[in-house]
Design a protein around this motif. Structure first.
Motif, PDB file in Angstrom:
ATOM      1  N   ALA A  85      20.084  40.893 -83.414  1.00 41.78           N
ATOM      2  CA  ALA A  85      19.562  42.220 -83.766  1.00 41.78           C
ATOM      3  C   ALA A  85      19.897  42.568 -85.213  1.00 41.78           C
ATOM      4  N   ASP A  86      21.123  42.272 -85.631  1.00 42.22           N
ATOM      5  CA  ASP A  86      21.531  42.561 -87.011  1.00 42.22           C
ATOM      6  C   ASP A  86      20.752  41.690 -87.995  1.00 42.22           C
ATOM      7  N   TYR A  87      20.514  40.442 -87.627  1.00 45.52           N
ATOM      8  CA  TYR A  87      19.786  39.542 -88.517  1.00 45.52           C
ATOM      9  C   TYR A  87      18.327  39.979 -88.674  1.00 45.52           C
ATOM     10  N   CYS A  88      17.735  40.457 -87.602  1.00 44.87           N
ATOM     11  CA  CYS A  88      16.368  40.974 -87.693  1.00 44.87           C
ATOM     12  C   CYS A  88      16.310  42.151 -88.654  1.00 44.87           C
ATOM     13  N   GLY A  89      17.337  42.997 -88.610  1.00 43.09           N
ATOM     14  CA  GLY A  89      17.392  44.110 -89.547  1.00 43.09           C
ATOM     15  C   GLY A  89      17.547  43.638 -90.980  1.00 43.09           C
ATOM     16  N   TYR A  90      18.344  42.607 -91.167  1.00 41.46           N
ATOM     17  CA  TYR A  90      18.538  42.046 -92.516  1.00 41.46           C
ATOM     18  C   TYR A  90      17.256  41.395 -93.020  1.00 41.46           C
ATOM     19  N   ALA A  91      16.553  40.693 -92.146  1.00 37.69           N
ATOM     20  CA  ALA A  91      15.337  39.986 -92.556  1.00 37.69           C
ATOM     21  C   ALA A  91      14.206  40.921 -92.937  1.00 37.69           C
ATOM     22  N   THR A  92      14.277  42.176 -92.499  1.00 42.55           N
ATOM     23  CA  THR A  92      13.195  43.122 -92.784  1.00 42.55           C
ATOM     24  C   THR A  92      13.521  44.049 -93.951  1.00 42.55           C
ATOM     25  N   ARG A  93      14.642  43.801 -94.623  1.00 39.66           N
ATOM     26  CA  ARG A  93      14.984  44.613 -95.790  1.00 39.66           C
ATOM     27  C   ARG A  93      14.243  44.110 -97.022  1.00 39.66           C
ATOM     28  N   PRO A  94      13.910  45.009 -97.946  1.00 38.28           N
ATOM     29  CA  PRO A  94      13.263  44.570 -99.183  1.00 38.28           C
ATOM     30  C   PRO A  94      14.171  43.653 -99.980  1.00 38.28           C
ATOM     31  N   HIS A  95      13.593  42.723-100.695  1.00 37.78           N
ATOM     32  CA  HIS A  95      14.374  41.819-101.522  1.00 37.78           C
ATOM     33  C   HIS A  95      15.027  42.610-102.647  1.00 37.78           C
ATOM     34  N   ASP A 106       7.541  44.517 -88.491  1.00 28.74           N
ATOM     35  CA  ASP A 106       7.228  43.968 -87.177  1.00 28.74           C
ATOM     36  C   ASP A 106       6.906  42.479 -87.270  1.00 28.74           C
ATOM     37  N   SER A 107       6.152  42.076 -88.289  1.00 31.44           N
ATOM     38  CA  SER A 107       5.809  40.662 -88.459  1.00 31.44           C
ATOM     39  C   SER A 107       7.030  39.827 -88.792  1.00 31.44           C
ATOM     40  N   ALA A 108       7.909  40.375 -89.649  1.00 32.79           N
ATOM     41  CA  ALA A 108       9.128  39.649 -90.012  1.00 32.79           C
ATOM     42  C   ALA A 108      10.034  39.466 -88.798  1.00 32.79           C
ATOM     43  N   THR A 109      10.155  40.524 -88.002  1.00 36.81           N
ATOM     44  CA  THR A 109      10.979  40.437 -86.791  1.00 36.81           C
ATOM     45  C   THR A 109      10.392  39.444 -85.801  1.00 36.81           C
ATOM     46  N   LEU A 110       9.077  39.468 -85.662  1.00 37.96           N
ATOM     47  CA  LEU A 110       8.420  38.526 -84.753  1.00 37.96           C
ATOM     48  C   LEU A 110       8.673  37.093 -85.191  1.00 37.96           C
ATOM     49  N   GLY A 111       8.636  36.841 -86.490  1.00 37.55           N
ATOM     50  CA  GLY A 111       8.892  35.497 -86.987  1.00 37.55           C
ATOM     51  C   GLY A 111      10.286  35.006 -86.616  1.00 37.55           C
ATOM     52  N   VAL A 112      11.274  35.893 -86.704  1.00 36.87           N
ATOM     53  CA  VAL A 112      12.647  35.526 -86.342  1.00 36.87           C
ATOM     54  C   VAL A 112      12.744  35.197 -84.858  1.00 36.87           C
ATOM     55  N   LEU A 113      12.147  36.036 -84.013  1.00 41.90           N
ATOM     56  CA  LEU A 113      12.238  35.837 -82.569  1.00 41.90           C
ATOM     57  C   LEU A 113      11.492  34.584 -82.118  1.00 41.90           C
ATOM     58  N   LYS A 178      -5.215  46.781 -85.122  1.00 45.67           N
ATOM     59  CA  LYS A 178      -5.159  45.867 -83.978  1.00 45.67           C
ATOM     60  C   LYS A 178      -4.056  44.830 -84.160  1.00 45.67           C
ATOM     61  N   LYS A 179      -3.954  44.347 -85.396  1.00 42.96           N
ATOM     62  CA  LYS A 179      -2.925  43.346 -85.673  1.00 42.96           C
ATOM     63  C   LYS A 179      -1.529  43.932 -85.533  1.00 42.96           C
ATOM     64  N   ARG A 180      -1.329  45.140 -86.059  1.00 39.39           N
ATOM     65  CA  ARG A 180      -0.012  45.770 -85.969  1.00 39.39           C
ATOM     66  C   ARG A 180       0.346  46.121 -84.532  1.00 39.39           C
ATOM     67  N   CYS A 182      -0.761  44.492 -81.747  1.00 41.04           N
ATOM     68  CA  CYS A 182      -0.453  43.239 -81.052  1.00 41.04           C
ATOM     69  C   CYS A 182       0.891  42.675 -81.499  1.00 41.04           C
ATOM     70  N   THR A 183       1.183  42.803 -82.805  1.00 38.85           N
ATOM     71  CA  THR A 183       2.455  42.292 -83.316  1.00 38.85           C
ATOM     72  C   THR A 183       3.627  43.070 -82.744  1.00 38.85           C
ATOM     73  N   GLY A 184       3.515  44.397 -82.710  1.00 34.46           N
ATOM     74  CA  GLY A 184       4.586  45.214 -82.153  1.00 34.46           C
ATOM     75  C   GLY A 184       4.842  44.909 -80.689  1.00 34.46           C
ATOM     76  N   ILE A 185       3.779  44.758 -79.924  1.00 33.21           N
ATOM     77  CA  ILE A 185       3.928  44.429 -78.502  1.00 33.21           C
ATOM     78  C   ILE A 185       4.506  43.031 -78.337  1.00 33.21           C
ATOM     79  N   ALA A 186       4.119  42.109 -79.218  1.00 34.26           N
ATOM     80  CA  ALA A 186       4.664  40.749 -79.156  1.00 34.26           C
ATOM     81  C   ALA A 186       6.163  40.740 -79.463  1.00 34.26           C
ATOM     82  N   VAL A 187       6.595  41.579 -80.405  1.00 33.01           N
ATOM     83  CA  VAL A 187       8.028  41.694 -80.705  1.00 33.01           C
ATOM     84  C   VAL A 187       8.793  42.124 -79.458  1.00 33.01           C
ATOM     85  N   LEU A 188       8.265  43.114 -78.762  1.00 36.85           N
ATOM     86  CA  LEU A 188       8.920  43.565 -77.530  1.00 36.85           C
ATOM     87  C   LEU A 188       8.881  42.473 -76.476  1.00 36.85           C
TER      88      LEU A 188
END
Length: 293
Positions: A85-95, A106-113, A178-180, A182-188
């Protein structure tokens, strides 16, 4: 430095995944299917499997007994979900070098999962056996029609379809929504799918941290089935007239009030990942519902 931190975090998550949920005693004994099909070439099991080194390191300790002690697995499994959970938060922070850049969280979190699930499959390809409770096995025997693997793959296909639509030049607000959605539901969906992992049963008498695994498995399967129906409703693939938000609201409310989302799980796993995933699913669906209204 950021790349180094990311690499270290990913390796720790891989290690926790293998230690907390898999018995690596028999790894390396069964050749992969790819290696069987491509005779004469170096086995992909050894050449490309990202979990090979970790499995080799755990093979000897697991070979001495039934695997890592349950008390250790229980602690590691809880830390796994907290770190993820912490890593997902880190991966979604701006560079730090480009704080104005926009990141689709949501896409970044999905990629991690998805990557963690791929590591799960990589361990099983090596011959690692997933720990499970007797209640989980009993539940699987009773209801073979509910296939979490099939349901999560169907949700992922819908995400891929909406992403491909955007890649072909369809940049309308409806296509983006539609993409957002589906991505949000896929994350869950993937968050719940990962919570099917169990550190197994304790060899000692007394309170078992995984005594409620049967209820957890049933809750997860029902939620995955509900999420699949919600996506079908939103994308117009359902034959019935229904309000997708109603079904999603019910699913999210049930999850947040369950041990998975309230933090009352016996295994002490952090509910942060599920709660964040619920937020992504709800916001994405609400955005699409506004477009369709």
């Amino acid at each position: 430095l950021d790349d180094f931190k990311k690499s270290v975090a990913e390796r720790i998550i891989q290690f926790f995944l293998a230690v907390g949920f898999f018995n690596c005693k028999g790894t390396g004994e069964t050749p992969s299917k790819v290696a069987k099909k491509k005779k004469g070439r170096k086995s992909l099991q050894n050449a490309e499997n990202p979990m090979q080194r970790i499995a080799d390191q755990l093979k000897q300790p697991c070979a001495k007994n039934a695997g890592i002690a349950h008390s250790v697995r229980s602690v590691v499994s809880a830390r796994f979900f907290s770190l993820l959970a912490d890593y997902c938060g880190y991966a979604t922070r701006p560079h730090p070098d480009d704080e104005d850049s926009k990141i689709e969280k949501d896409s970044a979190t999905l990629g991690v999962l998805v990557q963690v699930c791929d590591n799960w499959r990589s361990l099983e390809a090596l011959g690692a056996k997933r720990y499970s409770s007797s209640t989980e096995n009993h539940a699987n025997d009773e209801d073979e029609s509910v296939n979490p693997d099939k349901m999560i793959m169907e949700i992922q296909k819908m995400v891929n379809a909406t992403s491909e639509s955007l890649a072909k030049g369809t940049t309308s607000s409806l296509a983006v929504s539609k993409k957002r959605c589906c991505t949000g539901i896929a994350v869950l969906g993937y968050s719940l799918y990962l919570h099917r992992l169990s550190c197994g049963e304790s060899d000692q008498d007394g309170d078992n941290p995984d005594a409620d695994d049967e209820n957890d498995q049933e809750e997860i399967c029902n939620a995955l089935e509900g999420l699949k129906d919600v996506v079908n409703d939103f994308l117009g693939q359902s034959s019935e007239d229904s309000n997708p938000l109603l079904g999603l609201a019910e699913t999210c409310a049930n999850l947040l009030s369950s041990p998975l989302g309230s933090g009352n799980m016996g295994r002490a796993a952090s509910p942060k990942l599920v709660r964040e995933a619920v937020k992504f699913a709800w916001l994405g669906s609400l955005r699409l519902a506004s477009e369709l209204a």
